[in-house]
Write a protein that holds these residues in place. Structure first.
Motif, PDB file in Angstrom:
ATOM      1  N   LEU A 171       0.999   4.612  -6.594  1.00 38.10           N
ATOM      2  CA  LEU A 171       2.078   4.200  -5.706  1.00 38.10           C
ATOM      3  C   LEU A 171       1.739   4.594  -4.270  1.00 38.10           C
ATOM      4  N   GLU A 172       2.108   3.720  -3.358  1.00 37.94           N
ATOM      5  CA  GLU A 172       1.826   3.989  -1.940  1.00 37.94           C
ATOM      6  C   GLU A 172       2.631   5.185  -1.456  1.00 37.94           C
ATOM      7  N   GLN A 173       1.996   6.090  -0.764  1.00 41.60           N
ATOM      8  CA  GLN A 173       2.644   7.273  -0.211  1.00 41.60           C
ATOM      9  C   GLN A 173       2.872   7.093   1.279  1.00 41.60           C
ATOM     10  N   GLN A 174       4.025   7.551   1.731  1.00 37.14           N
ATOM     11  CA  GLN A 174       4.325   7.536   3.155  1.00 37.14           C
ATOM     12  C   GLN A 174       3.659   8.752   3.796  1.00 37.14           C
ATOM     13  N   LYS A 181       3.251  12.013   6.008  1.00 38.60           N
ATOM     14  CA  LYS A 181       4.232  13.021   6.379  1.00 38.60           C
ATOM     15  C   LYS A 181       4.633  12.808   7.827  1.00 38.60           C
ATOM     16  N   MET A 226      -2.834   5.095   1.497  1.00 36.15           N
ATOM     17  CA  MET A 226      -2.945   6.283   0.694  1.00 36.15           C
ATOM     18  C   MET A 226      -2.023   6.128  -0.519  1.00 36.15           C
ATOM     19  N   THR A 227      -2.537   6.409  -1.706  1.00 42.65           N
ATOM     20  CA  THR A 227      -1.739   6.283  -2.923  1.00 42.65           C
ATOM     21  C   THR A 227      -1.682   7.613  -3.651  1.00 42.65           C
ATOM     22  N   ASP A 228      -0.655   7.748  -4.512  1.00 41.10           N
ATOM     23  CA  ASP A 228      -0.530   8.977  -5.284  1.00 41.10           C
ATOM     24  C   ASP A 228      -1.246   8.838  -6.621  1.00 41.10           C
TER      25      ASP A 228
END
Length: 124
Positions: free
Chosen positions: A7-10, A12, A1-3
């Motif tokens: 950029l890769e998102q962690q 939740k 998943m990217t923003d």
């Protein structure tokens, strides 16, 4: 998943360990309570060390051991919202109570406050 910027998102984080969260809350409440002289987390469990299986602590030992300012032993077994005492934990809590100490199961701050208020009323 990217923003939006690629950029890769962690993902939740969720609290999959409600008993661990309860333990933190209960320890903070105990350490801040004026009736408690000291209390410490008791690490228990078992692990394999090489070819041996080593047990830490002993069966039924509460998650938290301590002492009240009046000298009585304190034992608190911490459980998550749906946790239940195992038979050996119930026996150990009974042993502490039979010897004049204060022992109980706590899920959160409210349980700590209620039980320590009850202990104050039963003080010898």
């Amino acid at each position: 998943m990217t923003d939006l910027f690629g950029l890769e998102q962690q993902p939740k984080r969720s609290n999959n360990r409600p008993e661990a969260a309860a333990l933190v809350e209960v320890l903070k409440a105990l350490k801040a309570h004026p009736a408690v002289a000291w209390c410490e987390r008791m690490n228990s469990g078992a692990a394999r060390m090489g070819a041996r299986f080593v047990r830490f602590g002993f069966k039924g030992c509460p998650d938290v051991l301590g002492q009240l300012r009046d000298g009585r032993l304190l034992g608190v077994e911490v459980k998550g919202p749906s946790g239940r005492l195992r038979p050996e934990q119930a026996v150990f809590i009974g042993r502490i109570r039979d010897a004049g100490g204060v022992a109980f199961m706590a899920r959160d701050l409210r349980d700590v406050l209620r039980e320590l208020d009850r202990a104050k009323e039963l003080q010898i």
